[in-house]
Scaffold this active site. Structure first.
Site, PDB file in Angstrom:
ATOM      1  N   HIS A  26       4.098 100.105   5.458  1.00 58.79           N
ATOM      2  CA  HIS A  26       3.279  99.064   4.820  1.00 58.79           C
ATOM      3  C   HIS A  26       3.302  97.759   5.627  1.00 58.79           C
ATOM      4  O   HIS A  26       4.244  97.500   6.397  1.00 58.79           O
ATOM      5  CB  HIS A  26       3.813  98.799   3.406  1.00 58.79           C
ATOM      6  CG  HIS A  26       5.221  98.280   3.405  1.00 58.79           C
ATOM      7  ND1 HIS A  26       5.515  96.945   3.593  1.00 58.79           N
ATOM      8  CD2 HIS A  26       6.413  98.921   3.266  1.00 58.79           C
ATOM      9  CE1 HIS A  26       6.824  96.784   3.566  1.00 58.79           C
ATOM     10  NE2 HIS A  26       7.393  97.966   3.374  1.00 58.79           N
ATOM     11  N   ARG A  84       3.040  97.895  -2.302  1.00 56.68           N
ATOM     12  CA  ARG A  84       2.850  97.491  -0.900  1.00 56.68           C
ATOM     13  C   ARG A  84       2.336  98.641  -0.041  1.00 56.68           C
ATOM     14  O   ARG A  84       1.550  98.431   0.882  1.00 56.68           O
ATOM     15  CB  ARG A  84       4.121  96.848  -0.329  1.00 56.68           C
ATOM     16  CG  ARG A  84       5.389  97.682  -0.355  1.00 56.68           C
ATOM     17  CD  ARG A  84       6.595  96.784  -0.077  1.00 56.68           C
ATOM     18  NE  ARG A  84       7.877  97.447   0.069  1.00 56.68           N
ATOM     19  CZ  ARG A  84       8.699  97.762  -0.938  1.00 56.68           C
ATOM     20  NH1 ARG A  84       8.348  97.503  -2.178  1.00 56.68           N
ATOM     21  NH2 ARG A  84       9.866  98.332  -0.700  1.00 56.68           N
ATOM     22  N   GLU A 104      10.642 103.458  -0.853  1.00 56.08           N
ATOM     23  CA  GLU A 104      11.697 102.931   0.005  1.00 56.08           C
ATOM     24  C   GLU A 104      13.053 103.381  -0.527  1.00 56.08           C
ATOM     25  O   GLU A 104      13.195 103.684  -1.731  1.00 56.08           O
ATOM     26  CB  GLU A 104      11.598 101.399   0.035  1.00 56.08           C
ATOM     27  CG  GLU A 104      12.604 100.698   0.942  1.00 56.08           C
ATOM     28  CD  GLU A 104      12.605 101.205   2.378  1.00 56.08           C
ATOM     29  OE1 GLU A 104      12.942 102.389   2.585  1.00 56.08           O
ATOM     30  OE2 GLU A 104      12.286 100.424   3.288  1.00 56.08           O
ATOM     31  N   HIS A 126       7.347 103.502   3.752  1.00 54.34           N
ATOM     32  CA  HIS A 126       8.284 102.398   3.961  1.00 54.34           C
ATOM     33  C   HIS A 126       9.179 102.624   5.178  1.00 54.34           C
ATOM     34  O   HIS A 126       9.339 103.763   5.637  1.00 54.34           O
ATOM     35  CB  HIS A 126       9.154 102.261   2.711  1.00 54.34           C
ATOM     36  CG  HIS A 126       8.322 102.086   1.486  1.00 54.34           C
ATOM     37  ND1 HIS A 126       8.029 100.848   0.961  1.00 54.34           N
ATOM     38  CD2 HIS A 126       7.649 102.990   0.717  1.00 54.34           C
ATOM     39  CE1 HIS A 126       7.232 100.994  -0.081  1.00 54.34           C
ATOM     40  NE2 HIS A 126       6.983 102.294  -0.257  1.00 54.34           N
TER      41      HIS A 126
HETATM   42  O1  LIG Z   1      14.523  95.552   2.408  1.00 50.64           O
HETATM   43  C1  LIG Z   1      14.135  96.735   2.537  1.00 50.64           C
HETATM   44  O2  LIG Z   1      13.771  97.435   1.582  1.00 50.64           O
HETATM   45  C2  LIG Z   1      14.126  97.342   3.931  1.00 50.64           C
HETATM   46  C3  LIG Z   1      12.768  97.287   4.564  1.00 50.64           C
HETATM   47  O3  LIG Z   1      12.249  96.009   4.562  1.00 50.64           O
HETATM   48  O4  LIG Z   1      15.053  96.642   4.719  1.00 50.64           O
HETATM   49  P1  LIG Z   1      15.698  97.177   6.049  1.00 50.64           P
HETATM   50  O5  LIG Z   1      15.086  96.372   7.132  1.00 50.64           O
HETATM   51  O6  LIG Z   1      17.156  96.889   5.878  1.00 50.64           O
HETATM   52  O7  LIG Z   1      15.465  98.638   6.217  1.00 50.64           O
END
Ligand SMILES: O=C(O)[C@@H](CO)OP(=O)(O)O
Length: 327
Positions: A82, A131, A185, A255
């Site tokens: 996203h 998102r 995610e 994600h």
């Molecule tokens: O905050 C989150 O959900 C993820 C993606 O933005 O973070 P990270 O960069 O630690 O994978």
């Protein structure tokens, strides 16, 4: 020695280029001409959720589905993380919190759409989070096929009935969008909503790096990448790969971490290699699925890029058809 895949490597590879029978009549017919496997899956879901008695929707019966023949021995798979979300902007751990895109994220999604605008898409999968859904929808506004992406609502019988499309012609001009929580995610547990920098100051950079990028170590009360892979890759294998095997071209908008787990599967990365895999927001990645193998083709640069169409004859032909339809 195994190859370490990082976002940089990916970019550099890319850049050169029944209810009971009495209820059955109330049941909606398929909203789209869905590919067989997906229809079967929907059938299974309906059969177990609405009632223990199977629904015999005429459009789902085997005699209707089996004549579908394989269109091609290859298919395109596009993955898009996203665009920037409001919490990416604030540098907050987001995980399963459902945060929308920023203005920049909207622009990134549109840009991603331009980059894939002449690559065929028959079916879209997104997570259940806004998102990813915004990204898929915005990207598809740029697609030269001009088809309308429509989210399928399977959550209950009424949702299916009320979202039914009654024109075959309209269905043909639509692309089904399947929203699946399994593509969400990774659940970031007690880090959700915390600032990433402040968390590193508090717990140490190394500890926070392990929470964020290691395969096995989960953040407090959250999912490790391994746990995320268990649901995301299983969903991919059960619901997405069969579509590709039928020659259906798929776009997945999801994600950073759910896609890292899927890329790990596609590229056969080890748990060590995946630690250095980083995905930028709004970055489309193209794979070709052929002879039951995934071939990474990097990130399409744009509709005018010659290289990407040289990957396969089928992509070149699709683009040519789009060009001809404009003339
Ligand atoms: O905050 C989150 O959900 C993820 C993606 O933005 O973070 P990270 O960069 O630690 O994978």
């Amino acid at each position: 020695m195994a190859t370490v895949v990082s976002h940089h490597l990916i970019s550099s590879i890319a850049s050169p280029h029944s209810p009971s029978n009495s209820k059955a009549s109330l049941f909606p017919k398929e909203p789209f001409n869905l590919p067989i496997k997906f229809r079967q899956n929907r059938f299974k879901i309906e059969a177990t959720t609405a009632s223990q008695t199977p629904v015999l929707d005429p459009l789902l019966s085997p005699s209707k589905t089996t004549p579908h023949k394989k269109k091609s021995n290859e298919a395109s798979l596009i993955l898009i993380r996203h665009g920037e979300s409001l919490w990416n902007e604030k540098n907050l751990f987001t995980g399963c919190v459902d945060v929308p895109l920023t203005e920049k994220g909207v622009a990134e999604a549109i840009q991603a759409g331009k980059r894939i605008s002449t690559i065929p898409v028959d079916l879209i999968f997104t997570s259940s989070l806004i998102r990813a859904q915004m990204t898929a929808m915005l990207a598809m506004t740029q697609h030269r096929c001009k088809k309308v992406p429509i989210i399928l609502h399977d959550e209950n019988e009424k949702a299916q009935t009320w979202s039914h499309v009654f024109s075959e012609e309209t269905r043909k001009q639509s692309i089904p969008v399947v929203a699946a929580w399994q593509l969400n995610e990774r659940m970031y547990g007690e880090l959700q909503g915390l600032n990433k920098e402040e968390t590193a100051e508090r717990y140490g950079t190394q500890q926070v790096h392990e929470w964020r990028r290691s395969y096995h170590i989960p953040p407090p009360k959250g999912e490790s990448l391994e746990m995320c892979a268990e649901r995301a890759v299983a969903y991919f294998e059960d619901n997405i790969q069969p579509e590709l095997a039928l020659g259906n071209n798929v776009l997945i908008a999801a994600h950073g971490n759910s896609l890292r787990s899927i890329i790990m599967y596609l590229d056969k990365l080890t748990s060590q290699e995946v630690t250095s895999l980083e995905l930028s927001t709004g970055l489309p990645l193209l794979y070709i699925f052929k002879d039951r193998k995934f071939m990474r083709r990097g990130s399409p640069v744009g509709p005018t890029e010659a290289g990407v169409y040289a990957y396969t004859k089928r992509l070149a032909q699709y683009r040519q058809k789009l060009d001809e339809s404009l003339n």
